[in-house]
Structures are given as structure tokens and as C-alpha cells.
Design a protein around this motif. Structure first.
Motif, PDB file in Angstrom:
ATOM      1  N   THR A   1       0.853  -1.191   0.000  1.00 16.95           N
ATOM      2  CA  THR A   1       0.000   0.000   0.000  1.00 16.95           C
ATOM      3  C   THR A   1       0.890   1.243   0.000  1.00 16.95           C
ATOM      4  N   ILE A   2       0.470   2.261  -0.773  1.00 20.12           N
ATOM      5  CA  ILE A   2       1.261   3.483  -0.933  1.00 20.12           C
ATOM      6  C   ILE A   2       0.364   4.676  -0.645  1.00 20.12           C
ATOM      7  N   ASP A   3       0.715   5.460   0.359  1.00 17.69           N
ATOM      8  CA  ASP A   3      -0.121   6.567   0.828  1.00 17.69           C
ATOM      9  C   ASP A   3       0.309   7.918   0.263  1.00 17.69           C
TER      10      ASP A   3
ATOM     11  N   LYS B   1       1.876  -5.352  -7.882  1.00 14.12           N
ATOM     12  CA  LYS B   1       0.667  -4.542  -7.787  1.00 14.12           C
ATOM     13  C   LYS B   1       0.613  -3.874  -6.422  1.00 14.12           C
ATOM     14  N   ALA B   2      -0.023  -2.701  -6.389  1.00 17.50           N
ATOM     15  CA  ALA B   2      -0.148  -1.961  -5.132  1.00 17.50           C
ATOM     16  C   ALA B   2      -1.497  -1.267  -5.087  1.00 17.50           C
ATOM     17  N   THR B   3      -1.909  -0.923  -3.890  1.00 20.18           N
ATOM     18  CA  THR B   3      -3.079  -0.069  -3.698  1.00 20.18           C
ATOM     19  C   THR B   3      -2.576   1.307  -3.278  1.00 20.18           C
ATOM     20  N   PHE B   4      -2.979   2.318  -4.032  1.00 21.49           N
ATOM     21  CA  PHE B   4      -2.597   3.695  -3.752  1.00 21.49           C
ATOM     22  C   PHE B   4      -3.713   4.369  -2.956  1.00 21.49           C
ATOM     23  N   PHE B   5      -3.421   4.732  -1.719  1.00 17.52           N
ATOM     24  CA  PHE B   5      -4.386   5.460  -0.901  1.00 17.52           C
ATOM     25  C   PHE B   5      -4.193   6.947  -1.193  1.00 17.52           C
TER      26      PHE B   5
ATOM     27  N   VAL C   1      -5.055   3.317 -12.235  1.00 14.46           N
ATOM     28  CA  VAL C   1      -6.084   2.312 -12.496  1.00 14.46           C
ATOM     29  C   VAL C   1      -5.807   1.580 -13.804  1.00 14.46           C
ATOM     30  N   ARG C   2      -5.392   2.319 -14.831  1.00 16.42           N
ATOM     31  CA  ARG C   2      -5.136   1.704 -16.137  1.00 16.42           C
ATOM     32  C   ARG C   2      -4.068   0.620 -16.045  1.00 16.42           C
ATOM     33  N   ARG C   3      -3.104   0.810 -15.159  1.00 18.90           N
ATOM     34  CA  ARG C   3      -2.026  -0.174 -15.023  1.00 18.90           C
ATOM     35  C   ARG C   3      -2.386  -1.308 -14.072  1.00 18.90           C
ATOM     36  N   GLY C   4      -3.620  -1.326 -13.603  1.00 19.10           N
ATOM     37  CA  GLY C   4      -4.093  -2.472 -12.841  1.00 19.10           C
ATOM     38  C   GLY C   4      -3.883  -2.414 -11.350  1.00 19.10           C
TER      39      GLY C   4
ATOM     40  N   GLY D   1      -4.787  -0.751  -7.375  1.00 16.02           N
ATOM     41  CA  GLY D   1      -5.967  -0.406  -6.602  1.00 16.02           C
ATOM     42  C   GLY D   1      -5.935   1.043  -6.137  1.00 16.02           C
ATOM     43  N   ILE D   2      -7.115   1.537  -5.794  1.00 15.81           N
ATOM     44  CA  ILE D   2      -7.278   2.904  -5.296  1.00 15.81           C
ATOM     45  C   ILE D   2      -7.966   2.839  -3.934  1.00 15.81           C
TER      46      ILE D   2
END
Length: 257
Positions: free
Chosen positions: A79-81, A101-105, A122-125, A127-128
Motif C-alpha cells: 500500500t502506498i499513501d 501490484k499496489a493499492t494507492f491510498f 487504475v489503467r495499469r491495474g 488499486g485505489i
């Protein structure tokens, strides 16, 4: 790993009022019958629990929070804040290079100023996640119910408008979630996400030390906290080193549904 086993949206967001209110009734009863010295331990316990629930990122005292994934596989949730930022394009390239893959907060106010970066994530797959509208780091923990709802609602609307999909995850600013967070999350079905591995990369500037701290807490299902756009300017280098170490140790990154 099923979605049902991971998501933890609040069901009873005002449950804390029951135990806290009950503790205050008990406090008054003890004070009336035995005096203020006997009342003091009850006061310390009730208010201590409230403070613990607010300032401890992984505490469930004030509502559900996800601190790790239910898996025994060598998988972590990266996860990346605090984005989007000038670091975002380089971080996306690094993630692509490692097949990660990562989720960007994301902070809503920053997202609306850089919509192309949000859509590229989002285009690169990736998360948000919702990380509040204005990122009030110094006083998020002290927000009242109206302002808390404002921070969550506006960010949720902004990210939904930009990406066409509502975020499912929320991270409290600096991880501190006061009694009013759960009530703000419930209408959106948001799950609050904390972490189990961090390197303090938002303030520490040495990539080796940051990644070494994260490595100490790596385990199957770990939720790894990283940042982008920190003033020290080394977040990209830290992510590059972390991805190398994850590869070397046989960990793969996953995105919960």
C-alpha cells in the motif's frame, strides 16, 4: 482469499457509545458511593481505552480494521499513501518492472488536481483507496462527526468520479481513527486498512534503514505501508529497494478483491 474474508466495513459504528456511556454511569456510581479516589481507576480505564482506540492504528476498540491478509502464502499487500505526486509515474514504472501490484491510498484534493495520474494508476491495474479529502495530518484524530464525514465523503466522490469505480478501502490519516470514523465509512461500505509492516518512509530518508525495518515484519499476509511524495525525496528509491528484497525473498504482491 475471498472478498468476504477480507472486507471489514463497520456494521455497528456507534457501538463504542454503549461501552463508553456505560463506563461513565459506572464512574458516577462509584464516585457517589465510594468517593473520587475509588472512581479514578474507572476513569483511567474508560478514557484510556478511548485514547488507545484513537491513536493505535490497528486497534479495534472503535471499529473494525484490517491489519493483515488471511493467507499462509508468501503474499503481501503493498500500500502506498499520500498521492498522487511527482513520484507516481516512476513508482508505476517500478511496479511494472517487477510485475508487482499496489493499492494507492489517494488524497482527494491532490487527486482532483492530477486526474491523469489517478487514471493511469487504475489503467495499469493497481488499486485505489480513500485517504481523506485534505489529509489533515495534525488534527485528523480530533475531527468531529461532521468534518470527518466531509473528509470521507468528498474524497469518495472525487475518486469515484475520476475512476468510475468507488474505492472499497480507507486509510485513516496517520493511521489515527477517532470514534467518528466508522460512522463516516459505513454508508460507503468502506473497510479501514492499517498495516503490519512499515519503515517510517514518510519521515526517514535512508532507503536501507527503511527497508530493513519493513523486512523485520514481513510475513505471509503482511500489509506493507509505503508513502510517496515525502519532502526527503527518496520514496522512489525506497520502493525500488523494497521490490528487489521482496523478489529475493520469494514474496509476491496481491490486491484483495
Amino acid at each position: 482469499m475471498s472478498a468476504a474474508s477480507v472486507r471489514r466495513p463497520p456494521v455497528f459504528p456507534h457501538l463504542w457509545l454503549l461501552w463508553f456511556g456505560g463506563s461513565q454511569v459506572l464512574l458516577l456510581a462509584v464516585w457517589w458511593s465510594a468517593g473520587w479516589l475509588a472512581m479514578l481507576p474507572v476513569w483511567l480505564l474508560s478514557h484510556g481505552l478511548l485514547l488507545w482506540g484513537t491513536f493505535r492504528p490497528g486497534s479495534r476498540v472503535l471499529g473494525p480494521v484490517l491489519t493483515r491478509l488471511p493467507t499462509r502464502e508468501r503474499e503481501v499487500w503493498l500500500t502506498i499513501d499520500d498521492g498522487p505526486s511527482a513520484d507516481t509515474p516512476a513508482m508505476l514504472d517500478l511496479l511494472d518492472a517487477h510485475g508487482a501490484k499496489a493499492t494507492f491510498f489517494l488524497v482527494g484534493a491532490r487527486a482532483v488536481k492530477q486526474p491523469a495520474l489517478v487514471r493511469e494508476i487504475v489503467r495499469r491495474g493497481h488499486g485505489i483507496g480513500n485517504h481523506s479529502m485534505g489529509h489533515p495530518a495534525a488534527w485528523f484524530w480530533a475531527l468531529g462527526p461532521v468534518r470527518m464525514r466531509h473528509e470521507v465523503d468528498r474524497c469518495q466522490r472525487a475518486l469515484t468520479d475520476l475512476t468510475g469505480r468507488p474505492p472499497r478501502w480507507f486509510r485513516a490519516v496517520v493511521g489515527m481513527a477517532n470514534p467518528f470514523v466508522s460512522a463516516a465509512l459505513k454508508p460507503h461500505g468502506l473497510t479501514r486498512v492499517a498495516w503490519s509492516a512499515r519503515g517510517y518512509d514518510g519521515v526517514a530518508a535512508d532507503p536501507e534503514r527503511v527497508v530493513a525495518r519493513i523486512e523485520r515484519d514481513l510475513a505471509p499476509g503482511a500489509i506493507v505501508l509505503m508513502h510517496e511524495g515525502a519532502p526527503h525525496g527518496h520514496n522512489v528509491a525506497m520502493l525500488a529497494l523494497l521490490l528487489q528484497r521482496l523478489d529475493a525473498q520469494g514474496y509476491r504482491t496481491v490486491l484483495p478483491a
